[in-house]
Motif scaffolding. Structure first.
Motif, PDB file in Angstrom:
ATOM      1  N   GLY A   1     -19.304  77.603  14.511  1.00  0.00           N
ATOM      2  CA  GLY A   1     -18.465  78.659  15.336  1.00  0.00           C
ATOM      3  C   GLY A   1     -17.856  78.207  16.557  1.00  0.00           C
ATOM      4  N   ARG A   2     -17.467  76.915  16.460  1.00  0.00           N
ATOM      5  CA  ARG A   2     -16.745  76.555  17.642  1.00  0.00           C
ATOM      6  C   ARG A   2     -15.403  76.179  17.661  1.00  0.00           C
ATOM      7  N   LEU A   3     -14.847  76.668  18.691  1.00  0.00           N
ATOM      8  CA  LEU A   3     -13.058  76.122  18.725  1.00  0.00           C
ATOM      9  C   LEU A   3     -12.859  74.886  19.331  1.00  0.00           C
ATOM     10  N   TRP A   4     -12.285  74.111  18.884  1.00  0.00           N
ATOM     11  CA  TRP A   4     -11.929  72.773  19.575  1.00  0.00           C
ATOM     12  C   TRP A   4     -10.264  72.750  20.032  1.00  0.00           C
ATOM     13  N   GLY A   5     -10.106  71.982  20.781  1.00  0.00           N
ATOM     14  CA  GLY A   5      -8.755  71.697  21.460  1.00  0.00           C
ATOM     15  C   GLY A   5      -8.744  70.354  22.251  1.00  0.00           C
ATOM     16  N   LEU A   6      -7.488  69.859  22.689  1.00  0.00           N
ATOM     17  CA  LEU A   6      -7.140  68.834  23.446  1.00  0.00           C
ATOM     18  C   LEU A   6      -5.961  69.417  24.264  1.00  0.00           C
ATOM     19  N   ASN A   7      -5.867  68.409  25.283  1.00  0.00           N
ATOM     20  CA  ASN A   7      -4.507  68.521  26.168  1.00  0.00           C
ATOM     21  C   ASN A   7      -3.821  67.475  26.423  1.00  0.00           C
ATOM     22  N   GLU A   8      -2.736  67.405  26.787  1.00  0.00           N
ATOM     23  CA  GLU A   8      -1.679  66.437  27.065  1.00  0.00           C
ATOM     24  C   GLU A   8      -1.551  66.045  28.283  1.00  0.00           C
TER      25      GLU A   8
ATOM     26  N   ALA B   1      -2.803  93.323  19.460  1.00  0.00           N
ATOM     27  CA  ALA B   1      -2.396  92.678  20.571  1.00  0.00           C
ATOM     28  C   ALA B   1      -3.340  91.437  21.139  1.00  0.00           C
ATOM     29  N   PRO B   2      -2.570  90.234  21.351  1.00  0.00           N
ATOM     30  CA  PRO B   2      -3.715  89.262  21.750  1.00  0.00           C
ATOM     31  C   PRO B   2      -4.258  89.496  23.229  1.00  0.00           C
ATOM     32  N   HIS B   3      -5.367  89.008  23.608  1.00  0.00           N
ATOM     33  CA  HIS B   3      -5.938  89.122  24.870  1.00  0.00           C
ATOM     34  C   HIS B   3      -6.430  87.682  25.154  1.00  0.00           C
ATOM     35  N   VAL B   4      -6.296  87.335  26.522  1.00  0.00           N
ATOM     36  CA  VAL B   4      -6.792  86.321  26.716  1.00  0.00           C
ATOM     37  C   VAL B   4      -8.388  85.960  26.690  1.00  0.00           C
ATOM     38  N   LEU B   5      -8.822  84.940  25.753  1.00  0.00           N
ATOM     39  CA  LEU B   5     -10.213  84.672  25.728  1.00  0.00           C
ATOM     40  C   LEU B   5     -10.758  83.851  26.845  1.00  0.00           C
ATOM     41  N   THR B   6      -9.996  82.618  27.200  1.00  0.00           N
ATOM     42  CA  THR B   6     -10.451  82.059  28.562  1.00  0.00           C
ATOM     43  C   THR B   6      -9.243  81.351  28.826  1.00  0.00           C
ATOM     44  N   MET B   7      -9.215  80.803  30.130  1.00  0.00           N
ATOM     45  CA  MET B   7      -8.288  79.784  30.548  1.00  0.00           C
ATOM     46  C   MET B   7      -8.467  78.365  29.868  1.00  0.00           C
ATOM     47  N   ALA B   8      -7.718  77.431  29.750  1.00  0.00           N
ATOM     48  CA  ALA B   8      -7.946  76.142  29.260  1.00  0.00           C
ATOM     49  C   ALA B   8      -7.435  75.025  29.926  1.00  0.00           C
ATOM     50  N   PRO B   9      -7.492  73.741  29.640  1.00  0.00           N
ATOM     51  CA  PRO B   9      -6.866  72.709  30.309  1.00  0.00           C
ATOM     52  C   PRO B   9      -5.574  72.857  30.440  1.00  0.00           C
ATOM     53  N   ARG B  10      -4.967  72.000  31.234  1.00  0.00           N
ATOM     54  CA  ARG B  10      -3.493  71.864  31.686  1.00  0.00           C
ATOM     55  C   ARG B  10      -2.837  71.601  30.391  1.00  0.00           C
ATOM     56  N   MET B  11      -1.747  72.249  29.928  1.00  0.00           N
ATOM     57  CA  MET B  11      -1.065  71.777  28.659  1.00  0.00           C
ATOM     58  C   MET B  11      -1.832  71.579  27.456  1.00  0.00           C
ATOM     59  N   THR B  12      -2.769  72.661  27.208  1.00  0.00           N
ATOM     60  CA  THR B  12      -3.574  72.267  25.884  1.00  0.00           C
ATOM     61  C   THR B  12      -2.572  72.527  24.771  1.00  0.00           C
ATOM     62  N   GLN B  13      -2.869  71.695  23.815  1.00  0.00           N
ATOM     63  CA  GLN B  13      -2.188  71.539  22.719  1.00  0.00           C
ATOM     64  C   GLN B  13      -2.796  72.191  21.273  1.00  0.00           C
ATOM     65  N   ASN B  14      -3.187  71.481  20.453  1.00  0.00           N
ATOM     66  CA  ASN B  14      -3.597  71.868  19.029  1.00  0.00           C
ATOM     67  C   ASN B  14      -5.014  72.435  19.251  1.00  0.00           C
ATOM     68  N   LEU B  15      -5.421  73.322  18.252  1.00  0.00           N
ATOM     69  CA  LEU B  15      -6.846  73.798  18.308  1.00  0.00           C
ATOM     70  C   LEU B  15      -7.319  73.687  16.911  1.00  0.00           C
ATOM     71  N   SER B  16      -8.434  73.603  16.596  1.00  0.00           N
ATOM     72  CA  SER B  16      -9.302  73.343  15.551  1.00  0.00           C
ATOM     73  C   SER B  16     -10.500  74.199  15.473  1.00  0.00           C
ATOM     74  N   TRP B  17     -10.558  74.863  14.349  1.00  0.00           N
ATOM     75  CA  TRP B  17     -11.581  75.789  14.091  1.00  0.00           C
ATOM     76  C   TRP B  17     -12.748  74.975  13.371  1.00  0.00           C
ATOM     77  N   GLU B  18     -14.145  74.952  13.991  1.00  0.00           N
ATOM     78  CA  GLU B  18     -15.193  74.466  13.297  1.00  0.00           C
ATOM     79  C   GLU B  18     -16.257  75.417  12.848  1.00  0.00           C
ATOM     80  N   PRO B  19     -16.224  75.920  11.469  1.00  0.00           N
ATOM     81  CA  PRO B  19     -16.946  76.631  10.869  1.00  0.00           C
ATOM     82  C   PRO B  19     -18.262  76.490  10.920  1.00  0.00           C
ATOM     83  N   GLN B  20     -18.804  75.455  10.726  1.00  0.00           N
ATOM     84  CA  GLN B  20     -20.101  75.018  10.614  1.00  0.00           C
ATOM     85  C   GLN B  20     -20.991  75.558  11.783  1.00  0.00           C
TER      86      GLN B  20
END
Length: 419
Positions: free
Chosen positions: A394-401, A373-392
Motif C-alpha cells: 500500500g505504498r506509493l513510489w516516486g522519483l524526481n529529476e 475533484a483532486p485534492h493535494v495528498l502531500t507536497m513532494a520533492p522538486r520536479m517529481t516525475q513518475n509514480l508507481s503503486w506498490e499493492p503488496q
C-alpha cells in the motif's frame, strides 16, 4: 521533463488556484475507441532475428537483473538524503543515488549528463512483489548535452535492502542487421513499467519494449557501441538491453516525439504505471503545461506480458479501454490503487510559494477517484516525475529529476497511503 508554470502575476509565474468543481472526468467511449497502440509483425520479427544473431556471436553474455544490481557498480544511501516536503503522516521512506548520479546534468556543453525520468520496480514485475526473492527498483534516464535531451538512454537496476543500496547502469540499445547493435536514440524514457519479463518504455508517441531475458553483459567497457573485432561494448556501460518490439499511437513513420497532449488520437505517453486490480492494465499519463492531460488505461495480456491485441493474436494493435482528463497542471506521473488516481504535478495556489527560480518549487501529489475533484495528498520533492503503486504494501513510489550540480537534490521515495 521540466516542470511547467501557470499564470503570470507581478512578473512571476504562479500555479493555478485549486478548483473544487473540476473533476477527473471520464471521456466518452466513442472517443476512447480511437486511442490505439499500433504495431505490425514485421517489426518484431526483424528485431527478434537481429537479437538472435548478436547472441550467436558469443560476444555478449546473458545475465539477470539481480546480478546487475548486486555488482555494486554504484552505491547509494538507504535514506532520504534531501528535503522532500512529504507529509510525515504517510511515513516517508526511500533511498538516494551516489554523488555522481545525484548531481549529473544535461547542461554540460561538451560531455552532457544524465537526468532521471521513469520508475518501476519488482512490485510491478511480479504479483508477489519480488524478483528472485529480492526487491529491485528500475529508474530510466535520458542523456543530453548543452541543455538538450533524448540523445540516448539507460536504466538503473537497484537493490535496496534498507541497509545498503547497490546498482548498475544498463544502456538501452537497438539491434542492427548483421549481428550488431547501436544505442537507442531520440529517447526520453518518459515512463517505464516492468511487467513479467518485459520492460515497457514510454517515449512520447511510442511504446518501446525490452526483455529482461535479453539483458547482456558486454565484452569490454569502452566508448564504442556494438559488436566489433570479436567483442562488444556499450558506450562505457558494462551492460546493454536490446529493444524487442515497439508500438506507436500515431503514424508508424512519424518521429516518436510527434504528439500533442490533451488532443487528437495520437496519444502522448508521458508517464507509465501498472494496475493489477482486476484485469491488468497499463496506465499512461500525458504531461501538459496546463490542465487537460489525459490518463489512459490499456489492457494487458498476462499470458504474453504485452498489450492485449484486439484481433486476439499474441502481438498486435491494442485499443484503450478507458480514458480520463485531469485538472492537475503539469501532470508528470500518474498511478492508481484501482480506485483512485495519484498524480504528481504542480502545486495549486496556496500550497507552494513559487520562487523566482522555478527549479526550486516543490511538486505536489494530488489524488482523486474518477468523477471527483483532486485534492493535494502531500507536497513532494522538486520536479517529481513518475509514480508507481506498490499493492503488496500500500505504498506509493516516486522519483524526481531536480538538477543541482553542487549539492544534488534527487531521491527515490515512497509513502504509505494504505487505508
Amino acid at each position: 521533463m521540466a516542470v511547467a508554470f501557470g499564470v503570470v502575476v507581478g512578473g512571476l509565474l504562479t500555479a493555478p488556484a485549486a478548483s473544487a468543481a473540476t473533476p477527473v472526468a471520464e471521456l466518452d467511449p466513442s472517443v476512447v475507441d480511437d486511442f490505439q497502440l499500433k504495431t505490425t509483425d514485421d517489426v518484431w520479427e526483424g528485431l527478434k532475428n537481429d537479437i538472435a544473431l548478436v547472441e550467436s556471436t558469443g560476444t555478449v553474455t546473458k545475465v539477470t537483473p539481480l546480478s546487475v544490481a548486486r555488482s555494486a557498480q554504484h552505491r547509494g544511501s538507504p535514506d532520504l538524503c534531501h528535503p522532500t516536503r512529504l507529509d510525515p503522516r504517510y511515513v516517508p521512506d526511500g533511498f538516494c543515488w551516489d554523488r555522481t548520479d545525484d548531481t549529473s546534468s544535461n547542461y554540460d556543453e561538451k560531455e552532457g549528463g544524465w537526468v532521471p525520468q521513469g520508475l518501476t520496480a519488482s512490485h510491478d514485475a511480479d504479483p508477489e512483489g519480488t524478483v528472485d526473492g529480492h526487491h529491485l527498483y528500475l529508474a530510466g534516464w535520458y542523456h543530453g548535452t548543452d541543455g538538450g535531451q533524448n540523445e540516448y538512454a539507460r536504466v538503473s537496476i537497484v537493490e535496496n535492502d534498507n541497509t545498503s543500496v547497490t546498482y548498475g547502469h544498463v544502456l538501452l540499445v537497438t539491434p542492427t542487421a548483421g549481428g550488431s547493435f547501436e544505442a537507442t536514440r531520440d529517447i526520453h524514457v518518459d515512463g517505464m513499467v516492468w511487467y513479467g519479463n518485459r520492460l515497457f518504455v514510454a517515449n512520447g508517441a511510442e511504446l518501446q519494449v525490452y526483455d529482461m531475458r535479453h539483458l547482456w553483459k558486454v565484452g569490454k567497457v569502452s566508448g564504442n557501441v556494438g559488436v566489433d573485432g570479436g567483442s562488444s561494448s556499450a558506450l562505457w556501460h558494462q551492460w546493454a538491453m536490446p529493444m524487442i518490439g515497439r508500438y506507436w499511437t500515431g503514424d508508424r513513420g512519424a518521429t516518436s516525439r510527434e504528439c500533442t497532449p490533451g488532443s487528437g488520437t495520437t496519444v502522448c505517453l508521458s508517464s507509465l504505471s501498472l494496475d493489477r486490480t482486476g484485469t491488468d492494465t497499463l496506465v499512461s499519463g500525458e504531461y501538459r503545461r496546463a490542465a487537460g492531460g489525459r490518463i489512459i488505461r490499456w489492457p494487458l495480456n498476462a499470458g504474453v506480458a504485452l498489450p492485449t491485441a484486439k484481433d486476439g493474436s499474441e502481438i498486435g494493435t491494442a485499443e484503450a479501454v478507458r480514458a480520463y482528463t485531469t485538472p492537475v497542471w503539469s501532470m508528470q506521473g500518474v498511478a492508481t490503487d484501482g480506485e483512485r488516481f495519484y498524480m504528481s504535478g504542480q502545486c495549486p495556489e496556496g500550497w507552494n510559494d513559487v520562487p523566482a527560480d522555478h527549479n526550486l518549487a516543490y511538486s505536489c501529489i494530488h489524488h482523486a477517484k474518477p468523477g471527483e475533484a483532486p485534492h493535494v495528498l502531500t507536497m513532494a520533492p522538486r520536479m517529481t516525475q513518475n509514480l508507481s503503486w506498490e499493492p503488496q504494501w500500500g505504498r506509493l513510489w516516486g522519483l524526481n529529476e531536480r538538477i543541482d550540480i553542487s549539492n544534488g537534490d534527487r531521491v527515490i521515495f515512497s509513502i504509505d497511503v494504505s487505508p
